[in-house]
Design an enzyme around this catalytic site. Structure first.
Site, PDB file in Angstrom:
ATOM      1  CB  SER A   1      -0.913   0.012   1.222  1.00  0.00           C
ATOM      2  OG  SER A   1      -1.572   1.262   1.359  1.00  0.00           O
ATOM      3  CB  SER A   2       0.559   4.476  -1.778  1.00  0.00           C
ATOM      4  OG  SER A   2      -0.834   4.688  -1.595  1.00  0.00           O
ATOM      5  CB  CYS A   3      -1.250   3.699   3.580  1.00  0.00           C
ATOM      6  SG  CYS A   3      -2.822   4.190   2.854  1.00  0.00           S
TER       7      CYS A   3
ATOM      8  CE  LYS B   1      -2.400  -4.198   2.195  1.00  0.00           C
ATOM      9  NZ  LYS B   1      -2.539  -5.376   1.292  1.00  0.00           N
TER      10      LYS B   1
ATOM     11  CG  HIS C   1     -10.376   3.933  -0.428  1.00  0.00           C
ATOM     12  ND1 HIS C   1     -10.734   2.599  -0.486  1.00  0.00           N
ATOM     13  CD2 HIS C   1      -9.244   3.993   0.311  1.00  0.00           C
ATOM     14  CE1 HIS C   1      -9.845   1.888   0.191  1.00  0.00           C
ATOM     15  NE2 HIS C   1      -8.933   2.698   0.682  1.00  0.00           N
TER      16      HIS C   1
ATOM     17  CE1 TYR D   1      -4.860  -1.869   4.346  1.00  0.00           C
ATOM     18  CE2 TYR D   1      -3.757   0.189   3.771  1.00  0.00           C
ATOM     19  CZ  TYR D   1      -4.340  -1.006   3.385  1.00  0.00           C
ATOM     20  OH  TYR D   1      -4.380  -1.349   2.053  1.00  0.00           O
TER      21      TYR D   1
END
Length: 315
Positions: free
Chosen positions: A105-107, A138, A177, A134
């Site tokens: 994830s880019s998070c 990831k 989202h 989260y």
């Protein structure tokens, strides 16, 4: 990876998983079309992979959602994604999956890392607090793939997708989202004759959105062509503010009211745009414009609406 390898997509009902399945079917690939096992049950995952014997796997499973969902369910999101990674990656190794693509994830990038986000920025600073649990899960899955590669020589690779949207997205008011949330809110406002729609935050944050069908195409490209030990960004070429994407959605939906940006609500990470240069240099490019992608997503939403709770939260 052989062109005729049998492929299993873990998380076939997620936005990205479903898009990857569609792409595999269009390409007439050998796809394992069985219901996902319970990823929280190690024995069930083990039995599934022992019986189906996939030669390649893409992991697109794990709970996800927007800012509201991440704030409301941090424990569930973290635990679900940790169990997905631990059970699927280990079982894939033990049952001889030849190549595995884990989608991170880019998070997982630091909140204030240089833009666009490059792989070398991972683990160099604090995460965005609104989705840190989260993101940590990831990161754990990404690192676990690298550990199996280092210790056992497994061809396990990691892709970091941009912010995806498209047909099959989750439009639930408490889980969606930003793009899915705004599409639903503006559609309902149009249908109900509302004068305005609330948008969470200032509208200033920028995102590197990518259409789910383009992202699926990129995932298959990476599965076949990439063998690097470090993660690779799987990104489109859009760098757009939340305000600008909200205005585009307003046009696509045909909502004539005003957009009210609520600055008392969290913005999330200020800028989240992935550097996709490595993928582009390998020869992949997205096919859709952002307007085409938003229009296709809205048409899917209108054509498949189901009864849902009334909107209670912002985007």
């Amino acid at each position: 990876m052989r062109s005729d390898a049998t492929i299993y997509v873990a998380g076939q009902t997620t936005l990205l998983g479903a898009a990857i399945v569609r792409a595999l079917k269009r390409q007439r690939c050998l796809l394992i079309e069985e219901r996902d096992p319970d990823f929280s049950d190690r024995a069930a995952v083990d039995a599934f992979l022992r019986r189906t014997s996939p030669e390649a796997m893409i992991i697109a499973a794990g709970a996800s959602g927007g800012i509201h969902a991440n704030q409301a369910f941090p424990a569930e999101f973290m635990q679900d994604n940790l169990l997905v990674a631990c059970h699927l990656i280990d079982s894939a190794y033990r049952h001889g999956v030849g190549k595995l693509l884990y989608l991170g994830s880019s998070c997982s990038y630091p909140k204030h890392c240089p833009q666009p986000m490059r792989i070398e920025s991972l683990l160099t600073g604090p995460l965005e607090p609104t989705n840190a649990p989260y993101a940590v899960a990831k990161l754990a899955g990404m690192t676990l793939c690298q550990a199996y590669r280092q210790q056992f020589g497994a061809m396990f690779i990691v892709g970091i997708p941009g912010d995806a949207f498209g047909p099959g997205d989750d439009f639930h008011p408490d889980r969606s989202h930003v793009i899915a949330s705004l599409i639903r809110k503006m559609h309902e406002a149009k249908e109900g004759g509302a004068a305005s729609v609330e948008v969470w935050g200032t509208g200033r944050p920028r995102r590197g959105f990518i259409f789910a069908d383009d992202l699926a195409s990129a995932c298959l490209f990476v599965l076949r062509a990439y063998e690097g030990a470090e993660p690779i960004n799987i990104a489109g070429d859009w760098d757009v503010s939340i305000k600008d994407v909200a205005e585009l959605i307003k046009e696509v939906v045909g909502f004539s009211g005003a957009l009210q940006f609520n600055a008392s609500k969290p913005d999330g990470i200020p800028v989240k745009v992935l550097d996709g240069s490595r993928l582009y240099q390998m020869g992949w490019r997205p096919r859709h414009t952002i307007r085409e992608a938003l229009s296709a997503t809205y048409q899917w939403f209108v054509g498949t609406q189901q009864e849902m709770p009334a909107v209670r939260s912002g985007a």
